[in-house]
Scaffold this active site. Structure first.
Site, PDB file in Angstrom:
ATOM      1  N   GLY A 511      38.091  -5.003 -13.276  1.00 32.37           N
ATOM      2  CA  GLY A 511      36.696  -4.682 -13.010  1.00 32.37           C
ATOM      3  C   GLY A 511      36.264  -3.504 -13.857  1.00 32.37           C
ATOM      4  O   GLY A 511      37.088  -2.687 -14.272  1.00 32.37           O
ATOM      5  N   GLY A 514      30.106   1.603 -14.367  1.00 31.03           N
ATOM      6  CA  GLY A 514      29.641   2.770 -15.091  1.00 31.03           C
ATOM      7  C   GLY A 514      30.556   3.957 -14.876  1.00 31.03           C
ATOM      8  O   GLY A 514      30.576   4.903 -15.649  1.00 31.03           O
ATOM      9  N   VAL A 518      38.638  -0.588 -13.330  1.00 32.91           N
ATOM     10  CA  VAL A 518      39.538  -0.887 -12.220  1.00 32.91           C
ATOM     11  C   VAL A 518      40.666  -1.754 -12.761  1.00 32.91           C
ATOM     12  O   VAL A 518      40.419  -2.751 -13.442  1.00 32.91           O
ATOM     13  CB  VAL A 518      38.809  -1.612 -11.077  1.00 32.91           C
ATOM     14  CG1 VAL A 518      39.758  -1.828  -9.913  1.00 32.91           C
ATOM     15  CG2 VAL A 518      37.596  -0.826 -10.639  1.00 32.91           C
ATOM     16  N   LYS A 533      41.645   2.617  -9.688  1.00 31.94           N
ATOM     17  CA  LYS A 533      40.393   2.966 -10.346  1.00 31.94           C
ATOM     18  C   LYS A 533      40.584   4.247 -11.145  1.00 31.94           C
ATOM     19  O   LYS A 533      41.012   5.265 -10.615  1.00 31.94           O
ATOM     20  CB  LYS A 533      39.302   3.168  -9.304  1.00 31.94           C
ATOM     21  CG  LYS A 533      38.033   3.676  -9.936  1.00 31.94           C
ATOM     22  CD  LYS A 533      36.875   3.538  -9.014  1.00 31.94           C
ATOM     23  CE  LYS A 533      36.642   2.099  -8.720  1.00 31.94           C
ATOM     24  NZ  LYS A 533      35.532   1.912  -7.809  1.00 31.94           N
ATOM     25  N   ASP A 629      25.155  -0.024   2.275  1.00 35.21           N
ATOM     26  CA  ASP A 629      25.144  -0.926   1.129  1.00 35.21           C
ATOM     27  C   ASP A 629      25.952  -2.190   1.441  1.00 35.21           C
ATOM     28  O   ASP A 629      26.829  -2.586   0.688  1.00 35.21           O
ATOM     29  CB  ASP A 629      25.687  -0.198  -0.109  1.00 35.21           C
ATOM     30  CG  ASP A 629      25.207  -0.852  -1.404  1.00 35.21           C
ATOM     31  OD1 ASP A 629      24.254  -1.659  -1.347  1.00 35.21           O
ATOM     32  OD2 ASP A 629      25.788  -0.570  -2.462  1.00 35.21           O
TER      33      ASP A 629
END
Ligand SMILES: *[C@@H]1O[C@H](CO)[C@@H](O)[C@H](O)[C@H]1NC(C)=O
Ligand SMILES: *[C@@H]1O[C@H](CO)[C@@H](O)[C@H](O)[C@H]1NC(C)=O
Ligand SMILES: *[C@@H]1O[C@H](CO)[C@@H](O)[C@H](O)[C@H]1NC(C)=O
Ligand SMILES: *[C@@H]1O[C@H](CO)[C@@H](O)[C@H](O)[C@H]1NC(C)=O
Ligand SMILES: *[C@@H]1O[C@H](CO)[C@@H](O)[C@H](O)[C@H]1NC(C)=O
Ligand SMILES: *[C@@H]1O[C@H](CO)[C@@H](O)[C@H](O)[C@H]1NC(C)=O
Ligand SMILES: *[C@@H]1O[C@H](CO)[C@@H](O)[C@H](O)[C@H]1NC(C)=O
Ligand SMILES: *[C@@H]1O[C@H](CO)[C@@H](O)[C@H](O)[C@H]1NC(C)=O
Length: 863
Positions: A511, A514, A518, A533, A629
């Site tokens: 992944g 910005g 990952v 990450k 979120d």
């Protein structure tokens, strides 16, 4: 190395400064010896005397030596020389006044004159107390090194004892080598202390028992910890004349993220007769760790490893130094030691005259030796606000902490620690060792704790979906269980991270965002797959905003939440390590990825799992946590398609005050999922998550994005509106993902549509709570399963929808006589602008208990 002039000179300087300010006046010891064993009289930070030919050393059955290959980070004095005893026992005798004395023994295990460090075992006794028995300085140093984080770990250490010299006017220290072994000592320090500083304490309480030992003349003590809580290291010279060292507490905090240092207090500390000015330096009282606004959700906890089978005295130093705390009731808290209440109600305005007045309290606790091994155990010290006292601020704080071991029948010696080899930096440590040392090693020593916090903060902010990469074969994906103690955050070395990701190999990227990449990585001998990450050093936005939330969120553990395993902060890298979710995001399985179709029942189970995760966030802690979120890319799936909620980056704490059910915040979230009420009024409640979850439910049902801006009629652009419209018209089945349309039982679809519709109501107050959503979705699943049991009857009639056309009953093949009605629920639903309805939900169990069925009847009421 700095050298100071005569100690007397600096002593006078301190005296001088106290004359002009209210700084603590140092205690002036009556007895003071500082020996550089085996070495010469010299001055480094203080003046050290040689022990050669001195009156303390009557015989000459010893010899002196210097370490082979001394570690450059070990101070020269007194560690560059040692006195070695290889034949018989050997005694230093110090003429002292009567009264309590500090005895400090300085050790640096090294190879001396061909004697290996690991070959030295000896006992030390003093005035009838056994201080050390068959003691290995080598094993002790390697144990201490694993507890210390910070490079390089230092192999030298000091053992500090308190011995009360009653009437002998001498303090003898005897070293006895174990058979075929040798003893050594690098330095000895003796300092007297005020009569009543530690002995004969009047403020002593017993924890877990009504009475216990007193600290009297016949008690020997060993200092195990002395911490300047929330503050910096205080060197012996900055102590109040007794040359005690005060260490930072960071590495003993549990978990690592519980930061919360109070800004240093600038006004003078006002000592009193109860807390005389030699008790602890001003710096101890002028710095503290406090809980801050999250106090209701966790305990401020320290883990202090000690030998079992002894009594321990914990001295807690307090001083109210927070500006706003001005009166009785400003802050009230409780103290727990080993999960028992040690102090029911602490209010510094009750204990002292107020701000700036220091105070200490002593607690004695016994650490049971359950298996007779004397092995090390943690003492848990925890503080929590006393909410039932309704304090103005829910807070708790601590300024200093000292822990002493009490002698048992004249003995203070515990077993040697087991050898825990410090791994050579390049090779990763074995998982078992890592597990064992974790609670201590997970804490950053010298580095500012805020960095850890920042890492965690960034991690949560930045945590984006972990996409499955094409070239990753599924047989690579192994265990999901990191095998770590829950709630604890592990610190990885950069080498471990590099090994885990093959030096951040491009093919391991799963992944990108910005904020960084990952990677998939494998840790613990490649047994455990993790998502790693790696943050760009430059992306630090949001740090302050989320600071407090994260401290809390890293502590949440739930099967339905993705958890943070650990972090790495070496070599300028900021790396976060999470559970690896091998099946990526929910969205990937609905319409984004090339994944096979998810059957309806599995979709339903995923929804239930995610709803449970959200329910836990909302209710698992004392105060609600609002995710903010919720969306299909923040619901991740593990190898068994168990749903886990991820990305708490935008999370907010729910309201604290009673009667208020929202928090004001800047609007954040994702278009298409965002609660219109929140958007309009900026008032965030748990119900905002419920709204977003409603949008996810429709996504799951329809397999389309929540917003489509091109190629669809306007009314279809927003899935939430489009779904509700169809639900209202009774045409929900028309927009269901074609791949699953035939699988869904009509009454299950109706139920599911009803749940989604209720979640998406305009008014938050009309939306259900998450537990109700869980419950209703489970009900929908039951409906589906019940329908599948009578397979065949399902596929025919696909009207589904809301039961708008008057009374509608969904009958199951249960005969009345087999059934006992267990429960009936009535609920209201509103279809804004059209009509309202009442539904009755019947839950039936067959008389023999073998089957359980549910059905619903609904009535639409005209508006
Ligand atoms: C003790 O050490 C001295 C000096 O290294 C040595 O001469 C002596 O033989 C040793 N004695 C024993 C018992 O090892
Ligand atoms: C002691 O340490 C040396 C190296 O310093 C090592 O060769 C030896 O095996 C160790 N002995 C024991 C008993 O651990
Ligand atoms: C210390 O040793 C000296 C000399 O051996 C002896 O006279 C004295 O009694 C001892 N003191 C104690 C407290 O054992
Ligand atoms: C001292 O400890 C070592 C290692 O723990 C052990 O091998 C030895 O037998 C012990 N010696 C005595 C006298 O207890
Ligand atoms: C003692 O504290 C002062 C400041 O409070 C600091 O500047 C000084 O370096 C400290 N001394 C030692 C020996 O650590
Ligand atoms: C501080 O210590 C000095 C010396 O012991 C003493 O004279 C003075 O009264 C103390 N001050 C307080 C406030 O206790
Ligand atoms: C205290 O409670 C924690 C968590 O409930 C537990 O892990 C720990 O072992 C307990 N400590 C003691 C000394 O009982
Ligand atoms: C704090 O610790 C006490 C004693 O171990 C325990 O009863 C309590 O549940 C803890 N509170 C929280 C919020 O963890």
């Amino acid at each position: 190395m700095f050298t100071f002039p005569l100690p007397l000179f600096s002593f006078m300087l301190i005296l001088f400064s106290t004359a002009t300010t209210t700084t603590a006046q140092p205690y002036k010891p009556t007895d003071y010896f500082l020996l550089n064993c085996g070495g010469a009289t010299t001055t480094s930070d203080r003046k050290w005397d040689t022990d050669e030919r001195s009156k303390f050393l009557p015989s000459t059955t010893s010899f002196t030596s210097t370490p082979n290959n001394p570690n450059p980070s070990v101070p020269e004095i007194p560690y560059s020389t040692a006195r070695i005893f290889n034949t018989s026992s050997f005694t230093y005798t110090f003429p002292v006044t009567n009264g309590p004395k500090f005895l400090r023994l300085y050790f640096y295990p090294a190879t001396y004159s061909g004697y290996q460090a690991n070959q030295s075992f000896f006992s030390v006794s003093s005035n009838g107390y056994t201080l050390l028995s068959n003691f290995s300085a080598f094993l002790t140093a390697s144990y201490l090194e694993t507890k210390l984080v910070g490079s390089p770990p230092i192999p030298n250490f000091i053992k500090e004892y308190l011995i009360y010299v009653s009437d002998t006017q001498s303090l003898n220290v005897t070293f006895t080598p174990s058979p075929n072994s040798y003893a050594f000592i690098n330095g000895i320090e003796i300092v007297s202390l005020p009569e009543n500083l530690y002995y004969k304490s009047k403020k002593m309480k017993y924890v877990g028992q009504t009475s216990g030992p007193m600290i009297k003349e016949d008690t020997g003590l060993e200092n195990i910890y002395r911490l300047n809580v929330g503050g910096s290291q205080i060197s012996p010279k900055n102590d109040t004349g007794m040359y005690r060292s005060w260490h930072q507490d960071d590495r003993y905090l549990f978990p690592v993220t519980a930061l919360g240092k109070t800004p240093d207090y600038q006004s003078p500390i006002i000592y009193t007769a109860d807390t005389p000015n030699y008790t602890a330096p001003e710096l101890v009282y002028a710095t503290q760790r406090s809980m801050g606004q999250l106090s209701e959700l966790y305990n401020l906890t320290w883990l202090l490893e000690v030998d079992s089978g002894f009594y321990y005295m914990l001295r807690l130093h307090f001083c109210s130094i927070i500006e706003g705390y001005t009166r009785l009731g400003s802050a009230a808290f409780k103290i727990f030691i080993n999960n028992q209440t040690a102090e029911e109600h602490v209010d510094l305005f009750y204990w002292t005259q107020g701000t700036g007045f220091p105070v200490f309290r002593d607690y004695v606790v016994f650490v049971y030796d359950f298996d007779g091994s004397g092995r090390k155990q943690d003492i848990w010290l925890a503080l929590a606000p006393k909410l039932d006292a309704r304090p103005q601020y829910s807070d708790a704080f601590l300024n200093g902490l000292e822990v002493f071991k009490l002698s048992m029948k004249g003995n203070l010696a515990g077993p040697n620690p087991e050898l825990r080899p410090t791994p050579p930096p390049p090779s990763p440590p074995s998982p078992s060792r890592e597990k064992r040392t974790l609670p201590y090693a997970a804490i950053i020593g010298g580095i500012c704790g805020a960095l850890v916090l920042m890492l965690l903060v960034l991690g949560f902010i930045l945590f984006r979906r972990v996409k499955r990469s094409g070239d990753m074969s599924s047989d690579q994906q192994k265990s999901k269980d990191s095998g770590l103690p829950s709630g604890r955050c592990r610190r990885f070395t950069i080498q471990e991270v590099k090994d885990a990701t093959r030096e951040f190999d491009e093919t391991r990227v799963i992944g990108r965002g910005g904020f960084g990449m990952v990677y998939i990585g494998y840790i613990d001998n490649d047994k455990t797959a993790v998502a790693i990450k790696r943050l760009n050093a430059l992306s630090q936005q949001g740090f302050h905003e989320f600071q407090t939330e994260i401290g809390l969120l890293s502590k949440l553990r739930h099967v339905q939440l993705v958890s943070l395993i650990g972090y790495c902060d070496e070599e300028g890298e900021m790396v976060l390590v999470y559970d690896y979710m091998s099946n990526g995001t929910l969205q990937d399985h609905l319409y984004k990825g090339k994944n096979p179709n998810l059957p309806w029942k599995q979709r339903l189970e995923i929804c239930i799992g995610a709803a449970k995760g959200l329910h836990y966030l909302h209710t698992g802690a004392n105060r609600a946590i609002i995710h903010r979120d919720v969306k299909s890319t923040n619901i991740l799936l593990d190898e068994n398609f168990v749903a886990k909620v991820a990305d708490f980056g935008l999370s907010k704490l729910g309201p604290k005050e009673k009667g208020v059910d929202y928090v004001n915040t800047a609007v954040k979230g994702t278009l298409g999922y965002m609660d219109p009420e929140y958007y309009k009024y900026q008032q965030l409640t748990e119900k905002s998550d419920v709204y977003s979850f409603g949008a996810v439910l429709l996504e799951v049902l329809c397999s389309r994005p929540v917003i489509i801006t091109r190629g669809v009629p306007d009314e279809e652009m927003n899935l939430a509106e489009w779904g509700r419209k169809n639900y209202g018209k009774g045409t929900l089945h028309e927009i269901v993902d074609k791949r699953i349309r035939d699988e869904i039982a009509p009454n299950c679809l109706m139920k599911f549509g009803e749940v989604a519709n209720s979640c998406l109501r305009m008014k938050g107050s009309k939306r259900p709570k998450m537990d109700e959503v869980v419950w209703r979705l489970e009900f929908a699943l039951q409906l589906q399963e019940a329908a599948e049991k009578i397979d065949g009857e399902v596929s025919g009639d696909m009207k589904g929808g809301s039961g708008m056309s008057g009374n509608q009953e969904f009958m199951f093949p249960v005969k009345e006589e087999d059934v006992s009605v267990v429960e009936e629920y009535e609920y209201n639903y509103d279809l804004e602008g059209t009509s309202t309805g009442v539904g009755i939900q019947h839950e039936l169990t067959s008389t023999d208990g073998s089957s359980h069925e549910v059905f619903v009847s609904e009535k639409v009421l005209p508006r």
